[in-house]
Each structure stands twice: as structure tokens, then as C-alpha cells.
Design a protein around this motif. Sequence first.
Motif, PDB file in Angstrom:
ATOM      1  N   ASN A  50       0.849  -1.200   0.000  1.00  0.00           N
ATOM      2  CA  ASN A  50       0.000   0.000   0.000  1.00  0.00           C
ATOM      3  C   ASN A  50       0.880   1.244   0.000  1.00  0.00           C
ATOM      4  O   ASN A  50       2.060   1.194   0.357  1.00  0.00           O
ATOM      5  N   SER A  52       0.040   4.296   1.710  1.00  0.00           N
ATOM      6  CA  SER A  52       0.092   4.827   3.081  1.00  0.00           C
ATOM      7  C   SER A  52       0.608   3.739   4.017  1.00  0.00           C
ATOM      8  O   SER A  52       0.493   2.545   3.748  1.00  0.00           O
ATOM      9  N   SER A  54       0.756   1.617   7.645  1.00  0.00           N
ATOM     10  CA  SER A  54      -0.243   1.078   8.560  1.00  0.00           C
ATOM     11  C   SER A  54      -0.147   1.745   9.928  1.00  0.00           C
ATOM     12  O   SER A  54       0.842   2.398  10.279  1.00  0.00           O
ATOM     13  N   GLU A 221      -9.101  -0.013  10.409  1.00  0.00           N
ATOM     14  CA  GLU A 221      -8.614   0.696   9.222  1.00  0.00           C
ATOM     15  C   GLU A 221      -8.642  -0.221   8.013  1.00  0.00           C
ATOM     16  O   GLU A 221      -8.244  -1.387   8.093  1.00  0.00           O
ATOM     17  N   THR A 223      -7.653  -0.170   3.719  1.00  0.00           N
ATOM     18  CA  THR A 223      -7.019   0.548   2.623  1.00  0.00           C
ATOM     19  C   THR A 223      -7.041  -0.318   1.369  1.00  0.00           C
ATOM     20  O   THR A 223      -6.715  -1.506   1.417  1.00  0.00           O
ATOM     21  N   THR A 225      -5.527  -0.254  -2.658  1.00  0.00           N
ATOM     22  CA  THR A 225      -4.515   0.417  -3.473  1.00  0.00           C
ATOM     23  C   THR A 225      -4.427  -0.220  -4.854  1.00  0.00           C
ATOM     24  O   THR A 225      -4.298  -1.442  -4.968  1.00  0.00           O
ATOM     25  N   GLU A 239      -5.102   5.345  -4.160  1.00  0.00           N
ATOM     26  CA  GLU A 239      -5.473   4.655  -2.922  1.00  0.00           C
ATOM     27  C   GLU A 239      -6.662   5.312  -2.234  1.00  0.00           C
ATOM     28  O   GLU A 239      -6.774   6.545  -2.187  1.00  0.00           O
ATOM     29  N   TYR A 240      -7.522   4.448  -1.676  1.00  0.00           N
ATOM     30  CA  TYR A 240      -8.591   4.902  -0.792  1.00  0.00           C
ATOM     31  C   TYR A 240      -8.369   4.274   0.577  1.00  0.00           C
ATOM     32  O   TYR A 240      -8.097   3.075   0.693  1.00  0.00           O
ATOM     33  N   ARG A 241      -8.489   5.100   1.632  1.00  0.00           N
ATOM     34  CA  ARG A 241      -8.284   4.634   3.006  1.00  0.00           C
ATOM     35  C   ARG A 241      -9.414   5.123   3.902  1.00  0.00           C
ATOM     36  O   ARG A 241      -9.834   6.278   3.809  1.00  0.00           O
ATOM     37  N   ASP A 243     -10.464   5.117   8.071  1.00  0.00           N
ATOM     38  CA  ASP A 243     -10.128   4.883   9.477  1.00  0.00           C
ATOM     39  C   ASP A 243     -11.357   5.127  10.334  1.00  0.00           C
ATOM     40  O   ASP A 243     -12.040   6.150  10.173  1.00  0.00           O
ATOM     41  N   SER A 263     -11.892   9.505   5.930  1.00  0.00           N
ATOM     42  CA  SER A 263     -11.675   8.919   4.617  1.00  0.00           C
ATOM     43  C   SER A 263     -10.664   9.758   3.853  1.00  0.00           C
ATOM     44  O   SER A 263     -10.744  10.994   3.861  1.00  0.00           O
TER      45      SER A 263
END
Length: 279
Positions: A50, A52, A54, A221, A223, A225, A239-241, A243, A263
Motif C-alpha cells: 500500500n 500509506s 499502517s 482501518e 485501505t 490500493t 489509494e482509498y483509506r 479509518d 476517509s
Amino acid sequence: SDPGGLGFAQYLKQAYVSYLAPAGKGLTLTFGKFVTPNGAEVIESNKNWNYSRSLLFNYATPFYHFGISAAYTFNVKYTLTGYVVNGWNNLVDTYNSGKTGGLSFAWIPNKKVSITQSWLGGPGATPLDGGNWRNLSDTVVTYTPNSKLSLMANGDYGRVQGLTPLAAAACGAACKGAVDWSGVAGYARYQFTPLWALAGRYEYYNDHTGFTTGTRQHINEFTGTVERKVAQHLITRAEYRFDDSNNSHAFNKDATKFASTQSTVTGGLIFVLEPDAAK
């Protein structure tokens, strides 16, 4: 941190010398600054699945150490590494005479599976510990069923037996005495073609005392990618994340507003300054 005042040295990712001693199948001795052997993710973006990092990478484990390590490979399946360092993310140990020690055991039972178990512990690993012991257990398991699909799992548990009075007061009532933190993460990556790949990560992080994140919470969380390799040394990622914390003040929306969820959408371009391994 750079409490020893070594200036630019804190910005060098690694700076060490190694020696292969003629002992058995070979004992590799290393001295200097090196990245931690703990955790599933590393500092280099291109080597992670990914874009980002972790929660476990940011909060559960150290980034680097300064000291010595010794690694011995018994055969293609077993490698044992021991190390003695100046605590966590520290070049010069100026606040405590104790050292931090660690062991890492890597087992590769077959071509598809690898398991690495690490332990790190010692008194006063950071200025917050007040000379008390800080311990960390880290487990990483990878499984590659075929050339396209890769799976990975990571688990961490950390504990400090006590904090300095100032650190305990800043942390709050939950940090009176020992503090601990824990988390697990699961990863999946599918290489559709040599140029395209899709990766996903889910993790759960529990900081019930607020010691590592600054607020009492547990976080889920996720994510996703998408990776496109443009050239041998150029990688793009989208990427979409998401939390999700149980603490309503976990994330800043602006100077006065907070939320329990966040987001983010990110686009990244990675230029890899490494030689072509295929050549």
C-alpha cells in the motif's frame, strides 16, 4: 529522535558496516544505524503493498536502531538474528545506561510460507519509559499460493512497565502504572499483469490507554490500493483509506471540529533509485 546531537545522521535511513565471519555457514555481524527488523512494512514505499503506512508501522513498532546485530543462517529454512541497540529510534543513549536487546527468528518451511517471530526488550528504550522495561512481540506470516496472489498477516503486542511522572501525567489516569498496546493487520495483493496490481489491507489497533496515539481509542482501518508500473523505476499508485475510531475526537476536520472517522483518497508517484534486479 537525535538526543545525542548528531545532526544530519538522524536523516540517514541506514548507515552501517557488515562483516561475514567464517563461522559455520557464515555469521553476519553489523554495526551502525539500521532499520528495525520488526513489522510487516518498511520505510521504502515501493517495497510495501500500500502507499500509506499502517497504524502498526506508525505506532506499534520502532523505525530504526543504532547498535550491533549478528545473524546466522543455519540453512535455507532457519535464520536467527540477535541485536543490542540504543533503544527505539535513538542514535546515542544519553538518558539511560541500559541497552535494548532483541531476537528475530525466521522460518521458511517451504517456498510458499515464511514466518518471522521477533522480540525486543530493555530498560529505558525511550525517554518516556523512566528506566522501566519496554517489551515488544512482533509476528509476520506470509503466504504466496501462486505467482499472482500474495497474503500477509502481522501482529504486535507492546508493553512498558511504567512511565516517567511527566509522561504519565501527560497521558492521563489510564497511564498510571504499566501501559500496553496491540494490533493485527491482514494484507492481500493480486498481480493481474506485470504492470497492474491491486492490494488491500485491514487492521485493528488497540491503544486503550492512549499512550502511543495520544488518545484512548481502538481503530479499524481499511485501505485499497491500485498500482500501475509505468517503467522499471517508476510506479504510480491510487489509494482509498478509511479509518474508524471509537473516540469521537480521533481525527481533526479543521481547527475546531473533530470526528471518529476519516476517509482519504491519495495519488502517489514513486521513483525507485535502485538497480534493475533483473539484470
